[in-house]
Design an enzyme around this catalytic site. Structure first.
Site, PDB file in Angstrom:
ATOM      1  N   SER A  20       0.950  -1.304   0.369  1.00 36.63           N
ATOM      2  CA  SER A  20       0.143  -0.047  -0.088  1.00 36.63           C
ATOM      3  C   SER A  20       0.938   1.306  -0.034  1.00 36.63           C
ATOM      4  O   SER A  20       1.891   1.338  -0.754  1.00 36.63           O
ATOM      5  CB  SER A  20      -1.123   0.045   1.307  1.00 36.63           C
ATOM      6  OG  SER A  20      -1.777   0.994   0.960  1.00 36.63           O
ATOM      7  N   HIS A  21       0.706   2.339   0.954  1.00 36.06           N
ATOM      8  CA  HIS A  21       1.357   3.432   0.948  1.00 36.06           C
ATOM      9  C   HIS A  21       2.423   3.372   2.104  1.00 36.06           C
ATOM     10  O   HIS A  21       2.992   4.336   2.236  1.00 36.06           O
ATOM     11  CB  HIS A  21       0.406   4.333   1.697  1.00 36.06           C
ATOM     12  CG  HIS A  21      -0.343   4.250   2.647  1.00 36.06           C
ATOM     13  ND1 HIS A  21      -1.257   3.340   2.457  1.00 36.06           N
ATOM     14  CD2 HIS A  21      -0.058   4.561   3.877  1.00 36.06           C
ATOM     15  CE1 HIS A  21      -1.920   3.288   3.783  1.00 36.06           C
ATOM     16  NE2 HIS A  21      -1.008   3.899   4.756  1.00 36.06           N
ATOM     17  N   ASP A 205      -0.100   6.383  -4.680  1.00 39.00           N
ATOM     18  CA  ASP A 205       0.610   5.800  -3.754  1.00 39.00           C
ATOM     19  C   ASP A 205       1.120   4.489  -4.338  1.00 39.00           C
ATOM     20  O   ASP A 205       0.885   4.069  -5.567  1.00 39.00           O
ATOM     21  CB  ASP A 205       0.008   5.510  -2.449  1.00 39.00           C
ATOM     22  CG  ASP A 205      -1.134   4.650  -2.705  1.00 39.00           C
ATOM     23  OD1 ASP A 205      -1.761   4.346  -3.678  1.00 39.00           O
ATOM     24  OD2 ASP A 205      -1.685   4.123  -1.599  1.00 39.00           O
ATOM     25  N   ASP A 207       0.162   1.285  -4.188  1.00 35.55           N
ATOM     26  CA  ASP A 207      -0.884   0.488  -4.983  1.00 35.55           C
ATOM     27  C   ASP A 207      -1.822   1.267  -5.766  1.00 35.55           C
ATOM     28  O   ASP A 207      -2.998   0.651  -6.127  1.00 35.55           O
ATOM     29  CB  ASP A 207      -1.534  -0.658  -4.091  1.00 35.55           C
ATOM     30  CG  ASP A 207      -2.225   0.076  -2.922  1.00 35.55           C
ATOM     31  OD1 ASP A 207      -2.324   1.212  -2.870  1.00 35.55           O
ATOM     32  OD2 ASP A 207      -2.881  -0.813  -2.032  1.00 35.55           O
ATOM     33  N   ASP A 209      -4.277   3.412  -5.314  1.00 32.06           N
ATOM     34  CA  ASP A 209      -5.543   3.878  -4.766  1.00 32.06           C
ATOM     35  C   ASP A 209      -5.593   5.246  -4.415  1.00 32.06           C
ATOM     36  O   ASP A 209      -6.392   5.945  -4.606  1.00 32.06           O
ATOM     37  CB  ASP A 209      -6.250   2.659  -4.035  1.00 32.06           C
ATOM     38  CG  ASP A 209      -5.317   2.443  -2.617  1.00 32.06           C
ATOM     39  OD1 ASP A 209      -4.338   3.171  -2.534  1.00 32.06           O
ATOM     40  OD2 ASP A 209      -5.798   1.741  -2.049  1.00 32.06           O
ATOM     41  N   ARG A 210      -4.667   5.735  -3.647  1.00 33.92           N
ATOM     42  CA  ARG A 210      -4.634   7.036  -3.057  1.00 33.92           C
ATOM     43  C   ARG A 210      -4.031   8.106  -4.007  1.00 33.92           C
ATOM     44  O   ARG A 210      -3.328   7.670  -4.987  1.00 33.92           O
ATOM     45  CB  ARG A 210      -3.626   7.230  -1.752  1.00 33.92           C
ATOM     46  CG  ARG A 210      -4.351   6.323  -0.542  1.00 33.92           C
ATOM     47  CD  ARG A 210      -3.485   6.412   0.474  1.00 33.92           C
ATOM     48  NE  ARG A 210      -4.116   5.663   1.780  1.00 33.92           N
ATOM     49  CZ  ARG A 210      -3.579   5.833   2.880  1.00 33.92           C
ATOM     50  NH1 ARG A 210      -2.784   6.933   3.369  1.00 33.92           N
ATOM     51  NH2 ARG A 210      -4.200   5.164   3.807  1.00 33.92           N
ATOM     52  N   LYS A 313     -11.079   2.554  -4.018  1.00 29.42           N
ATOM     53  CA  LYS A 313     -10.674   3.931  -4.509  1.00 29.42           C
ATOM     54  C   LYS A 313      -9.763   3.863  -5.849  1.00 29.42           C
ATOM     55  O   LYS A 313      -8.773   2.823  -5.775  1.00 29.42           O
ATOM     56  CB  LYS A 313      -9.888   4.654  -3.235  1.00 29.42           C
ATOM     57  CG  LYS A 313      -8.885   3.747  -2.535  1.00 29.42           C
ATOM     58  CD  LYS A 313      -8.564   4.714  -1.160  1.00 29.42           C
ATOM     59  CE  LYS A 313      -7.677   3.855  -0.210  1.00 29.42           C
ATOM     60  NZ  LYS A 313      -8.803   2.916   0.588  1.00 29.42           N
TER      61      LYS A 313
END
Length: 493
Positions: A20-21, A205, A207, A209-210, A313
């Site tokens: 992720s982030h 980010d 992956d 999504d952000r 997202k």
């Protein structure tokens, strides 16, 4: 069901391997996410069952004779043995591009890119977004090579080679290169640049999504970004084709900017706990016997924005939504008079008012201390914090509570979703413990103050200056520094 894939049948779930982030690398964070048949994150009833089943595992077996599969090119592999297996490798950038073409007017965005006064910069932060960025921004819109930054996916997101130190989180603190290029510092204040800043900047980010949206010397808070996109939803073809926007939603810590848009548009509005699965329930409400709330736009203050085109997202969706808005506002303007990101946001404030907003993150805090701080706020309550309706620093504390949510679709109940300090003028201070880090607890402190649109000068204030008195009050009431031993937050966004 994936269109055009002859080997595909109905997919009932998917595993996503992602850091992720959080910082990547062999000694850093790693996660496995499970998404259900609707494409969205697994709800707690599923993850709880998975956890219970892990307790009963006694052994696992490996298939050492499985042949090597080339993941670099699309192909179908038929593997036979005691059982048969088909593995299909497909170009995921093609799938996503085809979907986004159904949502947005790519020709209108392409005309924006063709303007001589429009310039663009996109930072993939060495995450998975790189190939998608090249496919769409270069392949579809003709962006130059130097418009794309850190587009090569790396296992450690660049590690210590990059100014972000491998922390692929698109915010003012970690997207160091992009923020500097756009003429800002980590507080969002304007700073000089050696060359003119691009008109539009964005980041994703690890992956993808952000997302973070920037203009030339202008930072768009995720809360404002959500509100602006919602106010312009009618410009996006997919919403028009689906019968128009039907609902808006935000997570509880996200600012109330989108609430004002929902009221203005006359559409249902939902305030949910943090977690995309709650939005997924709203998107699928009509499939579960409830009202049809799709198409829906939703978002979280933690740089997540999306709609019911998918059940997660989608950072690229948010960027294309902004490019669509810019394309609309500039379709009739002469070259040299570009309507920029800052112009659009300021016009939004003049109509709806401005929700000054910031978040303080105290990362890797001792879990016991973090829980102690939250428990103290709950125990003291309104009277114990000394407010009792009395003014402190110009703010009158009117309510202290813990946010809880009853899902309007499936009736599930989520308690203890954050402590809220609500003030008489609409200002809010929220404390929530986050579990998305890899070590200890992350204490998040959210600060929000609303400025009505009647004072043009007040709308233009620097966020840090406008919120300073409320931040000081929040630190005093919570004693976060004294209890956690942290003099300063790890990140301010």
């Amino acid at each position: 069901i994936r269109e055009g894939g002859p080997q595909w049948k109905k997919v009932f779930g998917a595993f996503i391997l992602t850091a992720s982030h959080n910082p990547g690398g062999p000694n850093e964070d790693f996660g496995i996410k499970y998404n259900c048949e609707n494409g969205g994150p697994a709800p707690e009833k599923v993850t709880n069952l998975i956890f219970e089943n892990t307790k009963a595992i006694k052994e696992y077996k490996l298939c050492e004779s499985l042949p090597a599969i080339d993941l670099e090119k699309p192909a179908a592999y038929n593997i036979t043995g005691s059982k048969s297996l088909t593995v299909e490798v497909f170009d995921c950038t093609e799938d996503h591009t085809d979907l986004l073409k159904k949502v947005f007017d790519f020709e209108a965005i392409k005309k924006l890119f063709a303007r001589k006064d429009f310039s663009f910069c996109y930072d993939s932060m060495n995450g998975v977004q790189g190939p998608y960025a090249k496919r769409i921004f270069q392949g579809e819109f003709g962006a130059p090579d130097d418009a794309l930054m850190n587009c090569v996916p790396k296992e450690d997101f660049g590690g210590h080679e990059s100014p972000s130190h491998g922390h692929a989180d698109p915010n003012l603190t970690h997207a160091v290169e992009l923020v500097a290029r756009m003429g800002l510092n980590k507080e969002g204040r304007v700073v000089p640049t050696p060359a003119p800043a691009p008109a539009f900047g964005a980041a994703a980010d690890g992956d993808a999504d952000r997302n973070m949206i920037l203009g030339r010397g202008f930072f768009v808070t995720p809360s404002d970004s959500l509100a602006v996109i919602a106010a312009h939803a009618h410009l996006i073809p997919w919403f028009k084709n689906e019968g128009g926007l039907k609902a808006l939603a935000r997570s509880m810590p996200t600012s109330g900017a989108v609430d004002l848009v929902a009221k203005d548009l006359g559409v249902p509005f939902f305030e949910t706990p943090t977690g995309w699965k709650f939005f997924g329930n709203l998107m699928d409400s009509h499939l579960l016997g409830g009202e049809n709330l799709s198409p829906l736009i939703c978002g979280e203050e933690s740089f997540g924005t999306g709609s019911s085109h998918v059940r997660e997202k989608d950072g690229l969706w948010a960027v294309l939504a902004w490019l669509s808005i810019l394309a609309h506002h500039n379709k009739d303007t002469a070259v040299g008079s570009l309507v920029g990101v800052g112009d659009i946001v300021r016009a939004h404030w003049r109509k709806y008012g401005r929700n000054f907003y910031t978040r303080y993150d105290y990362e890797q805090v001792d879990s016991g201390k973090a829980n102690e701080m939250v428990a103290r706020l709950v125990e003291l309550g309104l009277d114990g914090l000394g407010a009792g309706g009395a003014a402190q620093s110009g703010f009158v504390l009117s309510t202290v509570d813990e946010f809880a949510y009853t899902d309007p679709v499936d009736g599930s109940y989520s308690a203890n979703q954050g402590v809220r300090l609500l003030f008489a003028d609409g200002s809010r201070v929220i404390f929530r413990l986050s579990g998305t880090g890899s070590v200890g607890a992350t204490v998040r402190m959210y600060i929000e103050r609303y400025q009505p649109p009647d004072d043009a000068a007040a709308l233009e204030a620097e966020t840090a200056d406008a919120l300073a008195p409320l931040v000081d009050l929040a630190l005093s009431l919570s004693q976060v520094r004294e209890i956690t031993g942290r003099d300063e937050p790890t990140v301010i966004t």
